[in-house]
Design a protein around this motif. Structure first.
Motif, PDB file in Angstrom:
ATOM      1  N   LEU A 173       0.825  -1.210   0.000  1.00 24.36           N
ATOM      2  CA  LEU A 173       0.000   0.000   0.000  1.00 24.36           C
ATOM      3  C   LEU A 173       0.857   1.258   0.000  1.00 24.36           C
ATOM      4  O   LEU A 173       0.535   2.230  -0.681  1.00 24.36           O
ATOM      5  CB  LEU A 173      -0.948   0.006   1.200  1.00 24.36           C
ATOM      6  N   ARG A 174       1.961   1.249   0.745  1.00 24.05           N
ATOM      7  CA  ARG A 174       2.839   2.426   0.767  1.00 24.05           C
ATOM      8  C   ARG A 174       3.364   2.711  -0.639  1.00 24.05           C
ATOM      9  O   ARG A 174       3.434   3.863  -1.057  1.00 24.05           O
ATOM     10  CB  ARG A 174       3.990   2.218   1.748  1.00 24.05           C
ATOM     11  N   GLN A 175       3.693   1.684  -1.368  1.00 27.56           N
ATOM     12  CA  GLN A 175       4.173   1.872  -2.745  1.00 27.56           C
ATOM     13  C   GLN A 175       3.041   2.371  -3.652  1.00 27.56           C
ATOM     14  O   GLN A 175       3.223   3.299  -4.429  1.00 27.56           O
ATOM     15  CB  GLN A 175       4.743   0.561  -3.271  1.00 27.56           C
ATOM     16  N   GLU A 176       1.870   1.775  -3.551  1.00 30.13           N
ATOM     17  CA  GLU A 176       0.739   2.149  -4.406  1.00 30.13           C
ATOM     18  C   GLU A 176       0.240   3.566  -4.131  1.00 30.13           C
ATOM     19  O   GLU A 176      -0.259   4.234  -5.029  1.00 30.13           O
ATOM     20  CB  GLU A 176      -0.411   1.155  -4.219  1.00 30.13           C
ATOM     21  N   TRP A 177       0.349   4.024  -2.899  1.00 25.84           N
ATOM     22  CA  TRP A 177      -0.170   5.338  -2.499  1.00 25.84           C
ATOM     23  C   TRP A 177       0.916   6.403  -2.408  1.00 25.84           C
ATOM     24  O   TRP A 177       0.660   7.520  -1.950  1.00 25.84           O
ATOM     25  CB  TRP A 177      -0.918   5.225  -1.170  1.00 25.84           C
ATOM     26  N   ALA A 178       2.130   6.101  -2.834  1.00 26.05           N
ATOM     27  CA  ALA A 178       3.280   6.995  -2.639  1.00 26.05           C
ATOM     28  C   ALA A 178       3.059   8.403  -3.165  1.00 26.05           C
ATOM     29  O   ALA A 178       3.543   9.366  -2.572  1.00 26.05           O
ATOM     30  CB  ALA A 178       4.523   6.387  -3.286  1.00 26.05           C
ATOM     31  N   GLU A 179       2.327   8.580  -4.216  1.00 29.52           N
ATOM     32  CA  GLU A 179       2.103   9.909  -4.798  1.00 29.52           C
ATOM     33  C   GLU A 179       0.949  10.668  -4.148  1.00 29.52           C
ATOM     34  O   GLU A 179       0.715  11.823  -4.448  1.00 29.52           O
ATOM     35  CB  GLU A 179       1.834   9.784  -6.304  1.00 29.52           C
ATOM     36  N   ARG A 180       0.214   9.979  -3.264  1.00 25.91           N
ATOM     37  CA  ARG A 180      -0.970  10.613  -2.678  1.00 25.91           C
ATOM     38  C   ARG A 180      -0.900  10.766  -1.170  1.00 25.91           C
ATOM     39  O   ARG A 180      -1.250  11.818  -0.637  1.00 25.91           O
ATOM     40  CB  ARG A 180      -2.225   9.824  -3.061  1.00 25.91           C
ATOM     41  N   ILE A 181      -0.498   9.714  -0.463  1.00 28.82           N
ATOM     42  CA  ILE A 181      -0.438   9.751   0.998  1.00 28.82           C
ATOM     43  C   ILE A 181       0.890   9.161   1.452  1.00 28.82           C
ATOM     44  O   ILE A 181       1.273   8.084   1.001  1.00 28.82           O
ATOM     45  CB  ILE A 181      -1.588   8.942   1.649  1.00 28.82           C
ATOM     46  N   GLN A 182       1.557   9.857   2.349  1.00 27.10           N
ATOM     47  CA  GLN A 182       2.771   9.308   2.959  1.00 27.10           C
ATOM     48  C   GLN A 182       2.341   8.386   4.086  1.00 27.10           C
ATOM     49  O   GLN A 182       1.526   8.767   4.935  1.00 27.10           O
ATOM     50  CB  GLN A 182       3.635  10.431   3.497  1.00 27.10           C
ATOM     51  N   LEU A 183       2.901   7.183   4.104  1.00 28.05           N
ATOM     52  CA  LEU A 183       2.509   6.194   5.107  1.00 28.05           C
ATOM     53  C   LEU A 183       3.694   5.812   5.988  1.00 28.05           C
ATOM     54  O   LEU A 183       4.809   5.637   5.506  1.00 28.05           O
ATOM     55  CB  LEU A 183       1.988   4.924   4.428  1.00 28.05           C
ATOM     56  N   GLN A 184       3.404   5.679   7.285  1.00 24.03           N
ATOM     57  CA  GLN A 184       4.397   5.234   8.255  1.00 24.03           C
ATOM     58  C   GLN A 184       3.736   4.176   9.127  1.00 24.03           C
ATOM     59  O   GLN A 184       2.589   4.337   9.539  1.00 24.03           O
ATOM     60  CB  GLN A 184       4.848   6.410   9.112  1.00 24.03           C
ATOM     61  N   ALA A 185       4.467   3.101   9.398  1.00 25.82           N
ATOM     62  CA  ALA A 185       3.933   2.027  10.228  1.00 25.82           C
ATOM     63  C   ALA A 185       4.693   1.917  11.541  1.00 25.82           C
ATOM     64  O   ALA A 185       5.900   2.182  11.598  1.00 25.82           O
ATOM     65  CB  ALA A 185       4.009   0.698   9.487  1.00 25.82           C
ATOM     66  N   VAL A 186       3.958   1.530  12.574  1.00 27.53           N
ATOM     67  CA  VAL A 186       4.523   1.287  13.887  1.00 27.53           C
ATOM     68  C   VAL A 186       4.152  -0.128  14.274  1.00 27.53           C
ATOM     69  O   VAL A 186       3.008  -0.530  14.142  1.00 27.53           O
ATOM     70  CB  VAL A 186       3.940   2.287  14.929  1.00 27.53           C
ATOM     71  N   CYS A 187       5.129  -0.882  14.751  1.00 25.76           N
ATOM     72  CA  CYS A 187       4.936  -2.261  15.175  1.00 25.76           C
ATOM     73  C   CYS A 187       4.171  -2.275  16.495  1.00 25.76           C
ATOM     74  O   CYS A 187       4.613  -1.689  17.481  1.00 25.76           O
ATOM     75  CB  CYS A 187       6.299  -2.902  15.314  1.00 25.76           C
ATOM     76  N   LEU A 188       3.023  -2.935  16.524  1.00 24.47           N
ATOM     77  CA  LEU A 188       2.200  -2.960  17.733  1.00 24.47           C
ATOM     78  C   LEU A 188       2.255  -4.353  18.349  1.00 24.47           C
ATOM     79  O   LEU A 188       1.649  -5.300  17.825  1.00 24.47           O
ATOM     80  CB  LEU A 188       0.751  -2.570  17.404  1.00 24.47           C
ATOM     81  N   VAL A 189       3.033  -4.479  19.410  1.00 25.05           N
ATOM     82  CA  VAL A 189       3.090  -5.707  20.189  1.00 25.05           C
ATOM     83  C   VAL A 189       3.237  -5.301  21.653  1.00 25.05           C
ATOM     84  O   VAL A 189       3.592  -4.157  21.960  1.00 25.05           O
ATOM     85  CB  VAL A 189       4.290  -6.611  19.789  1.00 25.05           C
ATOM     86  N   THR A 190       2.998  -6.237  22.538  1.00 28.47           N
ATOM     87  CA  THR A 190       3.207  -5.952  23.957  1.00 28.47           C
ATOM     88  C   THR A 190       4.697  -5.996  24.267  1.00 28.47           C
ATOM     89  O   THR A 190       5.477  -6.628  23.545  1.00 28.47           O
ATOM     90  CB  THR A 190       2.456  -6.978  24.829  1.00 28.47           C
ATOM     91  N   LEU A 191       5.117  -5.327  25.331  1.00 31.56           N
ATOM     92  CA  LEU A 191       6.530  -5.263  25.669  1.00 31.56           C
ATOM     93  C   LEU A 191       7.137  -6.635  25.936  1.00 31.56           C
ATOM     94  O   LEU A 191       8.291  -6.889  25.599  1.00 31.56           O
ATOM     95  CB  LEU A 191       6.740  -4.343  26.878  1.00 31.56           C
ATOM     96  N   ASP A 192       6.365  -7.546  26.507  1.00 32.74           N
ATOM     97  CA  ASP A 192       6.908  -8.869  26.803  1.00 32.74           C
ATOM     98  C   ASP A 192       7.131  -9.699  25.553  1.00 32.74           C
ATOM     99  O   ASP A 192       7.902 -10.662  25.561  1.00 32.74           O
ATOM    100  CB  ASP A 192       6.004  -9.614  27.798  1.00 32.74           C
ATOM    101  N   TYR A 193       6.504  -9.352  24.452  1.00 27.94           N
ATOM    102  CA  TYR A 193       6.656 -10.092  23.192  1.00 27.94           C
ATOM    103  C   TYR A 193       8.024  -9.805  22.594  1.00 27.94           C
ATOM    104  O   TYR A 193       8.673 -10.636  22.048  1.00 27.94           O
ATOM    105  CB  TYR A 193       5.553  -9.744  22.211  1.00 27.94           C
TER     106      TYR A 193
END
Length: 193
Positions: A173-193
């Motif tokens: 999706l980041r590649q497909e939307w590169a010209e329209r929306i800048q995308l950033q992802a954050v890894c969501l896990v618990t601290l113990d993981y």
């Protein structure tokens, strides 16, 4: 069904938006003083300021007082904004594109945060294939874009193989939307993981 835009923007690389208004708080330093009256300056950024905006190659390159138009500027097409407001695009700093749009199939029974987590986890175990995550996340991006969002920061569940699925979809999706929306992802896990 198509949406009719309220303005007809010319299909050229250079044009002017005339007779627009921007919130004074969006004007910086000396720009404020050039555009605003004393009473507007005293309003501490709450006033709306009339401006003309020059656009080149899809970018705003200058903001000027409507009174400062020169003959050299009349070569480019103009669009009368009719005192409409012009705002910067939105930035959605906290969303969950992988969890979006599951309510019709997995509603939260009591509306609590704990039930939301349990419901999303249950839904993810049974349904979150790459195709499903892509379809829902892409719909979320289309909605964001339609409402003027230019950047999205999303938290993605990254437990076990779900992390590979969700981050794989995110990269696509980041590649497909590169010209329209800048995308950033954050890894969501618990601290113990």
């Amino acid at each position: 069904m198509s949406i009719t835009p309220f303005l007809k923007i010319p299909e050229v690389s250079h044009y002017w938006l005339r007779n627009a208004q921007v919130p004074a708080c969006l004007l910086t330093g000396g720009t404020r003083q050039r555009f605003m009256t004393e009473s507007q300056l005293e309003a501490k950024g709450e006033a709306l300021v009339p401006v003309d905006i020059e656009v080149r190659e899809g970018r705003l390159v200058s903001v000027r007082s409507p009174l400062s138009q020169t003959d050299a500027e009349t070569d480019a097409p103009t669009v009368d904004v009719q005192s409409g407001l012009v705002w910067p695009c939105f930035v959605d700093m906290h969303t969950h594109l992988d969890k979006g749009h599951i309510w019709p199939r997995s509603p939260n029974p009591d509306g609590t945060f704990e039930q939301a987590l349990e419901t999303a986890q249950r839904d993810s175990k049974h349904r979150w294939s790459a195709e499903d995550v892509y379809r829902r996340a892409e719909f979320g991006l289309r909605c964001s874009y339609a409402h003027g969002t230019q950047a999205v920061r999303t938290h993605l569940d990254a437990f076990d193989e779900q992390g590979e699925i969700s981050f794989g979809v995110f990269r696509q999706l980041r590649q497909e939307w590169a010209e329209r929306i800048q995308l950033q992802a954050v890894c969501l896990v618990t601290l113990d993981y």
